[in-house]
Design an enzyme around this catalytic site. Structure first.
Site, PDB file in Angstrom:
ATOM      1  N   ALA A 268      -4.608  -7.203   4.643  1.00 47.60           N
ATOM      2  CA  ALA A 268      -5.569  -6.150   4.983  1.00 47.60           C
ATOM      3  C   ALA A 268      -6.514  -6.570   6.113  1.00 47.60           C
ATOM      4  CB  ALA A 268      -6.378  -5.784   3.747  1.00 47.60           C
TER       5      ALA A 268
ATOM      6  N   ARG B  20       4.253  -6.381   1.787  1.00 46.81           N
ATOM      7  CA  ARG B  20       5.556  -5.722   1.641  1.00 46.81           C
ATOM      8  C   ARG B  20       6.532  -6.179   2.727  1.00 46.81           C
ATOM      9  NH1 ARG B  20       5.389  -3.807  -3.505  1.00 46.81           N
ATOM     10  NH2 ARG B  20       3.869  -2.139  -3.816  1.00 46.81           N
TER      11      ARG B  20
ATOM     12  N   TYR C  48       4.302  -8.802  -4.008  1.00 45.97           N
ATOM     13  CA  TYR C  48       3.049  -8.799  -4.765  1.00 45.97           C
ATOM     14  C   TYR C  48       3.235  -9.477  -6.126  1.00 45.97           C
ATOM     15  CZ  TYR C  48       1.234  -5.205  -1.505  1.00 45.97           C
ATOM     16  OH  TYR C  48       0.810  -4.508  -0.410  1.00 45.97           O
TER      17      TYR C  48
ATOM     18  N   LEU D 153      -6.100  -3.753  -1.515  1.00 45.13           N
ATOM     19  CA  LEU D 153      -5.092  -2.709  -1.327  1.00 45.13           C
ATOM     20  C   LEU D 153      -5.748  -1.330  -1.247  1.00 45.13           C
ATOM     21  CD1 LEU D 153      -2.461  -4.022  -3.903  1.00 45.13           C
ATOM     22  CD2 LEU D 153      -2.294  -4.137  -1.401  1.00 45.13           C
TER      23      LEU D 153
ATOM     24  N   HIS E  30      -5.442   0.038  -6.569  1.00 43.81           N
ATOM     25  CA  HIS E  30      -6.339  -0.940  -7.182  1.00 43.81           C
ATOM     26  C   HIS E  30      -6.063  -1.130  -8.666  1.00 43.81           C
ATOM     27  CE1 HIS E  30      -9.807  -0.822  -3.989  1.00 43.81           C
ATOM     28  NE2 HIS E  30      -8.670  -1.305  -3.517  1.00 43.81           N
TER      29      HIS E  30
ATOM     30  N   LYS F  22     -14.041  -2.402  -3.252  1.00 45.55           N
ATOM     31  CA  LYS F  22     -14.627  -1.155  -3.725  1.00 45.55           C
ATOM     32  C   LYS F  22     -14.015   0.018  -2.983  1.00 45.55           C
ATOM     33  CE  LYS F  22     -16.824  -2.894  -1.009  1.00 45.55           C
ATOM     34  NZ  LYS F  22     -16.234  -3.604   0.159  1.00 45.55           N
TER      35      LYS F  22
ATOM     36  N   ARG G  82      -7.187   6.178   4.482  1.00 43.40           N
ATOM     37  CA  ARG G  82      -8.429   6.736   3.961  1.00 43.40           C
ATOM     38  C   ARG G  82      -8.457   8.261   4.003  1.00 43.40           C
ATOM     39  NH1 ARG G  82     -12.075   2.395   7.159  1.00 43.40           N
ATOM     40  NH2 ARG G  82     -10.231   2.546   8.491  1.00 43.40           N
TER      41      ARG G  82
ATOM     42  N   ASP H 213     -15.056   6.230   0.260  1.00 40.68           N
ATOM     43  CA  ASP H 213     -15.153   5.118   1.206  1.00 40.68           C
ATOM     44  C   ASP H 213     -16.620   4.765   1.491  1.00 40.68           C
ATOM     45  OD1 ASP H 213     -14.881   3.711   4.009  1.00 40.68           O
ATOM     46  OD2 ASP H 213     -12.889   3.661   3.145  1.00 40.68           O
TER      47      ASP H 213
END
Length: 396
Positions: free
Chosen positions: A38, A63, A87, A103, A108, A126, A196, A208
């Site tokens: 990420a 992945r 994973y 992720l 999550h 978060k 998002r 977000d």
């Protein structure tokens, strides 16, 4: 200015911690595994780890095996796991002690539950989940397995927000009447096609930047909401797939201490006249009986912030808080993420962290996000379809 430049230099170039011997380590080194390559990982984990002698960047999983390998080599992870089973392969590695989960929101719950089932502590980005029920399930499993889970509201660990809370709690300004929090991101922060904006992955402005505004409201008010009085949201686009994905939201909440909370977030603030970027809104303001206190840049105060205190009838003052001082841990250039990592490791190692965010706090934050979505008509994000398998149940 020299202090500012020095702080920025060390934030961007943290000094490498000298490799300690096992005899001098505060606790057993912890092998961290990162779920996904990420974009947030370098700031949230990788750079902070360089100055923490108990944190080992052990593995990353993605992945795409090539991407995992490249990410590992670039950032100094010892191992990489790739492919469709990457994973789980990382979770199955007995050398992994801790999992960092950045992720997409909609993943999550599944991968935090699987990490806990595998006996790993979890630093969870978060918002923790898409529903309060999922958050409660995570912490219930963590309690049964005696594992640590922390929702990564990193700003809560910095001296700046804690100084504002101390001013409020001191009674200097009297009882709280109103708390306002706003967080906006410039146009292009989440480009077209970004996760998002994907409803099925838990996308939306309230999820977000909005989750921060809900959190800072509850933290500074020192109590929970009692109801959402008003809530309004604007969708990302007029396409059918975005009818429940909010670009902007506003909400007004009644609080237990009889104050009012007003929060606002915008994940895609449009340019002025289409050409001039707007300054992001990053402020939290608390209006009290006898004055106000405002924190500019509550989100990433390590770069720069100001705490403006204006007692009624007296001269205003401006404070800064980049470290706790005294015997407390920290350097003036420590980022919010570095303070967070310190607290997280302390909790795992059985030491008392400087501050903490418990499971009840996380569940309550998700609850009020869902209530806001119910009020504005956009509805909660979809719950995960993941159900613990028989093997997971045996570990629970």
């Amino acid at each position: 200015m020299l202090a500012f430049l020095s702080r920025i230099y060390y934030i961007l170039n943290p000094p490498q911690t000298r490799t300690p011997t096992y005899d001098t380590l505060p606790g057993k080194p912890l092998n961290f595994g990162c779920l996904g390559a990420a974009k947030i990982a370098p700031a949230a984990l990788i750079k902070p780890s360089r100055t923490h002698p108990e944190v080992v960047l052990y593995a990353v999983a993605a992945r795409d095996a090539k991407r995992a390998d490249e990410f590992a080599k670039k950032h100094g992870f010892l191992k990489s796991f790739g492919g469709l089973g990457g994973y789980q392969d990382m979770l199955d590695d007995p050398a992994v002690d801790v999992v960092y989960n950045p992720l997409p929101n909609g993943l999550h719950f599944e991968w935090t539950m699987k990490a806990l089932a595998a006996g790993k502590h979890v630093l969870l980005e978060k918002p923790a989940t898409c529903t309060a029920a999922e958050a409660a399930a995570i912490y219930a499993l963590a309690k049964r397995k005696n594992l640590v889970v922390l929702e990564a509201f990193h700003y809560r660990f910095h001296p700046a927000i804690q100084r504002v809370k101390a001013i409020i709690d001191s009674g200097e300004l009297g009882a709280i009447k109103r708390v306002e929090a706003a967080l906006t991101a410039p146009e292009g922060t989440a480009p077209e096609g970004d996760i998002r904006w994907d409803y099925n992955l838990g996308g939306g402005s309230t999820m977000d930047p909005g989750c921060y505004t809900v959190n800072v409201l509850r933290y500074l008010a020192g109590c929970e909401p009692t109801s959402v009085l008003t809530a309004k949201a604007i969708p990302y686009s007029d396409r059918p797939e975005h009818k429940q994905v909010d670009r902007i939201f506003w909400a007004t909440l009644a609080m237990e201490n009889e104050s009012i909370g007003e929060i606002h977030a915008n994940l895609d603030e449009k340019k002025l006249w289409g050409i001039i970027p707007r300054m992001p809104k990053l402020s939290a303001v608390v209006e009290c009986e006898n004055g106000t206190v405002e924190l500019f840049n509550f989100l990433i105060p390590h770069f720069y912030h100001s705490i403006r205190v204006h007692p009624r009838g007296k001269a205003a003052r401006v404070e800064k808080a980049y470290s706790f001082g005294g015997a407390a841990k920290g350097e003036v250039w420590w980022t919010t993420y570095r303070y967070q990592l310190e607290a997280f490791v302390d909790q795992i190692q059985g030491r008392t962290p400087q501050t903490w965010i418990n499971g009840e706090d996380t569940v309550a934050n998700m609850k009020w996000i869902e209530v806001i979505y119910a009020k504005d008509g956009f509805g909660s994000r979809p719950a995960s379809k993941y159900q613990p398998c028989a093997e997971d149940e045996r570990t629970m």
